[in-house]
Design an enzyme around this catalytic site. Structure first.
Site, PDB file in Angstrom:
ATOM      1  N   ASP A 174       0.877  -1.152   0.000  1.00 55.02           N
ATOM      2  CA  ASP A 174       0.000   0.000   0.000  1.00 55.02           C
ATOM      3  C   ASP A 174       0.928   1.220   0.000  1.00 55.02           C
ATOM      4  OD1 ASP A 174      -2.084   1.751   0.052  1.00 55.02           O
ATOM      5  OD2 ASP A 174      -3.168   0.765   1.663  1.00 55.02           O
ATOM      6  N   TRP A 175       0.368   2.361  -0.333  1.00 54.66           N
ATOM      7  CA  TRP A 175       1.205   3.535  -0.613  1.00 54.66           C
ATOM      8  C   TRP A 175       1.945   4.026   0.652  1.00 54.66           C
ATOM      9  CZ3 TRP A 175      -0.620   1.298  -4.444  1.00 54.66           C
ATOM     10  CH2 TRP A 175      -0.600   1.798  -5.749  1.00 54.66           C
TER      11      TRP A 175
END
Ligand code: BGC
Length: 812
Positions: free
Chosen positions: A321-322
């Site tokens: 995930d970012w």
């Protein structure tokens, strides 16, 4: 610092290109040569760059290597290495539709501002996007995952997936970051709207359908957030001020650690992911922000390699995930292949290789998985995207899915469908501005959303001009005057307007029925609250009470429409009104779908994929130690002490009454269940079950049939019964019937024994319960399993790092 890194990266590449000073033809080319040959021709720096995504820090920037790649508003893309024929591929968000910017000019302008000295770029851009000045790149807003889960219709979800895949394809996107499929463990999770259900089987089957649909035309799905990302509070710990800079500095703040027993993990939190991995073969999986039993999921080899790949057979790549996780070397070794946004880890990774903390062979494996995936992408195959997906066709799918997502919760004395009604009073701000979905990365830039007001107007109803004016003024003033950050982002977070009894009385005189819409939004990055969110606000309760009093005194009916993102409290007010229609957040066609349910053009056919408890304190994870946030500041651990007792598994086993149970939903017609047959009374390796559903009412309609199984008691404590199969019938006319067939496999009978690390089906009598909800069982039967079956032996992974005190139905 950022500049320095960028300089380094660009520097590395130019050194590489200069030193080789050869034409592309002399290098191995992806697609022409084997992936191994391409990897062998890569420098260490290039290998590392392939793992580094180019994320949101340069959303709006057209890539240097290929201007036509420009798609504004994407989530990220991968690094291109033209000399080896490796293109950059594009990732954009979902899951309720494709998330890109509708206006490429916005992107171009931002680019111009950022790169004022490079005017040339913009004219290049204009050449590749010929119609850039007049075109808009809208996407279709489908119902949220929470909403569409209520359709229980896998074929429909696959159609939605196909439409999303087509939009991605035609707008030049290679991967849509969908579906999200965490378990709706607690109603306060801010992102529940992006997740399907409290039940892993239903989540897994629906997510599989979406993935299959998305991937039909070559676009990749990205199943997220793996795993146990069940709350937003402290979901990760970067400094919010640094978002968008491409930099990530750890704060003195913990990232939430979900502490979960191996059994609850396998049966509840991993089960849906296991189903989707095995049944739909997604092209990518996104690891989550949170920690799980002590480790960041992106750094957990047990999760990403041992379970996901070795046990479940997943063979594509995992993306973070970012800005998730801390230790990039640990992430690589765990089997997390791609880093988004990535750039900030470049130096760290190079250093880890130099220091011999990281073996090049681990990097090679990640590169190989990413290149294998790139080979399958539309970008690699040089698909020429049209920028013209069939939005009008997709809008029909949005309508059908909105329709099937709506759940009729109450219909006293057949209030609905509305009969002989011409004049309607629409109360509640959300009647005038439909909430299509939640906020955050899952937002969709649609062209137009039909409000309930618009649908009623188009339908030829007479509506009060006074109410319309008051509500519109109210919405405008909230929009323009609020200083609250959340409300500025979306007016849906603002409280309801207070309205006087006099105005309501005036409305009553001129209308035959009152429709009150209650709205709720929620979003990424924060959890919901109990007061004024899960519980209605004072203004909302007052509105319901006043309108009901006044209309009921005049012998008229009151209908409540719930345009909400997730579960709310209903017990304290539901008796005041005549009908309740749960519209959820059903995308751009929500208003039309609501109207056609209210007026009876369509029969409601949705059922709850999540339980509605009577009060928040009834939720099994409501203890702040279990779902920490307010009032615990900066919580470190979330203790999943409820074990497998999530949602209906808890309410049914512990006899806790609910306002509306899992699987519940009414129709305008009635269905009769009959003729339950089992292929055998003794289970060997499979049992086939069949029964008939007949429409015995007066309206055409669809029924959702549910199969629950109650497993025999053994040393292992088990829920009373669990969902093991379901099906939605076709549209049955009055008197029509359909034969339903469901197969029961050994895995469906088994429970996970942590001590033995195995899925075991215990010998004994299995009760089969077929019905229209988790509480309304119409048909029963049973079969016997003569001996225990060891269905699957796995390994002892993900042991919790804290002592849990799990619920047990025999001791509690
Ligand atoms: C979200 C993901 C999303 C990603 C890219 C993250 O903050 O958790 O769901 O796909 O951003 O936008």
């Amino acid at each position: 610092m950022l500049k320095k890194i960028k300089f380094c990266i660009v520097g590395f590449l130019s050194i590489i290109v200069q030193s080789k000073a050869q034409t592309n033809d002399s290098f191995p080319q992806l697609g022409k040569n084997s992936v191994k040959e391409v990897i062998n021709a890569m420098t260490v720096e290039e290998k590392v760059l392939i793992l580094m995504g180019l994320g949101k820090d340069n959303w709006e920037r057209p890539p240097k290597d290929n201007w036509s790649l420009f798609v504004a508003g994407i989530g990220g893309r991968t690094y291109a290495i033209p000399r080896l024929g490796i293109p950059s591929v594009i990732f954009a968000d979902g899951p309720a539709g494709l998330h890109i910017s509708p206006n490429q000019i916005v992107g171009a302008k931002a680019e111009m501002e950022m790169q004022a000295s490079e005017q040339k770029r913009t004219s290049e851009l204009d050449k590749t996007r010929k119609k850039i000045k007049s075109s808009y790149y809208y996407c279709t807003a489908f119902p949220t995952e929470t909403a569409i889960a209520s359709s229980w219709n896998v074929d429909l979800v696959e159609k939605v997936g196909k439409a999303m895949g087509k939009e991605s394809l035609e707008y030049g996107v290679d991967v849509i970051l969908a579906p999200a499929m965490n378990i709706q463990r607690n109603p306060l999770c801010g992102r529940n709207f992006e997740y399907y259900s409290e039940d892993p089987l239903l989540s897994g089957k629906l997510a599989s359908a979406l993935v299959k649909g998305i991937q039909l035309d070559g676009v990749g799905a990205c199943v997220k957030h793996f795993a146990a990302n069940n709350q937003e509070t402290n979901r990760h710990s970067f400094d919010p001020l640094e978002v968008g800079t491409g930099w990530h500095r750890l704060l003195d703040k913990p990232t939430i650690n979900a502490v979960i027993s191996q059994r609850a993990l396998r049966e509840i939190y991993l089960r849906g992911f296991e189903i989707v991995t095995k049944e739909a073969r997604p092209k990518s999986i996104m690891s989550s922000y949170n920690r799980l039993n002590g480790f960041y999921t992106s750094e957990s080899k047990e999760l990403l390699t041992n379970i996901l790949r070795d046990e479940w057979g997943y063979n594509s790549f995992v993306v973070t995930d970012w800005r998730a996780g801390i230790d990039v070397a640990a992430q690589v070794m765990a089997g997390n292949d791609l880093f988004m946004p990535g750039r900030y880890q470049y130096e760290e990774l190079i250093k880890a290789i130099k220091d011999r903390r990281l073996d090049l062979s681990s990097i090679d494996m990640n590169v190989e998985r990413i290149l294998n995936f790139i080979l399958t992408t539309p970008r690699f195959k040089r698909y020429e995207n049209s920028n013209k997906p069939n939005l009008s066709e997709h809008s029909k799918i949005a309508y059908q899915s909105a329709l099937e997502s709506i759940v009729l919760l109450k219909n006293k004395n057949s209030t609905l469908p509305l009969k002989k009604v011409k004049n309607v009073a629409l109360f509640g701000k959300t009647s005038y501005s439909f909430i299509t979905g939640g906020t955050g990365s899952g937002e969709v830039n649609y062209k137009h959303a039909v409000s309930i007001l618009e649908a009623f107007k188009t339908g030829g109803y007479k509506l009060s001009k006074v109410l319309e004016m008051k509500y519109m003024q109210f919405i405008d003033s909230v929009r323009n005057n609020s200083t609250d950050k959340k409300i500025k982002q979306s007016v849906d977070f603002h409280d309801e307007m207070s309205i006087s009894s006099e105005i309501i009385k005036d409305q009553e005189k001129n209308t035959e029925v009152a429709v009150i819409t209650i709205g709720r939004s929620s979003g990424e990055g924060f959890d919901r609250k109990v007061d004024n969110d899960f519980n209605l606000t004072r203004n909302e309760k007052e509105l319901i009470n006043k309108v009901s009093d006044i209309y009921h005194k005049a012998g008229k009916k009151v209908v409540v429409v719930l345009n909400i993102s997730g579960v709310i409290e209903m017990d304290s007010w539901r008796n005041s009104v005549d009908a309740i229609v749960l519209a959820w957040q059903t995308g751009q066609e929500g208003g039309n779908a609501v109207l056609n349910i209210l007026n009876g053009k369509e029969t409601p056919s949705g059922k709850l994929a999540v339980s509605f408890p009577i009060k928040y304190a009834d939720v099994p994870s409501s203890d702040p130690k279990m779902f920490p946030g307010i009032p615990i500041e900066n919580p470190v651990n979330a203790l999943y002490n409820e074990g497998v007792y999530v949602g209906y598994r808890y309410y049914n086993t512990f006899n806790i009454p609910t306002a509306y149970e899992f699987g519940f939903g009414m129709s305008y017609t009635q269905f009769e269940y009959s003729n339950l047959k089992l292929s055998d009374t003794i289970f060997k390796d499979k049992i086939r079950l069949s029964f008939t559903v007949k429409n015995i009412g007066k309206f055409s309609g669809k029924e959702i049939v549910q199969l629950y199984i109650s497993a025999p008691k053994s040393q292992l404590d088990k829920p009373t019964y669990e969902l093991k199969g379901f099906e939605k019938t076709v549209l049955l006319k009055p008197n029509e019937s359909q034969l339903i067939i469901i197969d029961i496999s050994p895995k469906l009978l088994s429970s996970f024994w942590s001590g033995k690390s195995a899925w075991i089906a215990d010998k004994g009598i299995y009760e089969v319960l077929v019905g229209s909800s988790s509480k309304s069982i119409d048909l029963r039967s049973s079969f016997n399993l003569n001996n225990d079956i060891m269905v699957e032996k796995v390994n002892n992974y993900l042991y919790p790092n804290y002592m849990l005190n799990e619920l047990n139905s025999s001791t509690n």
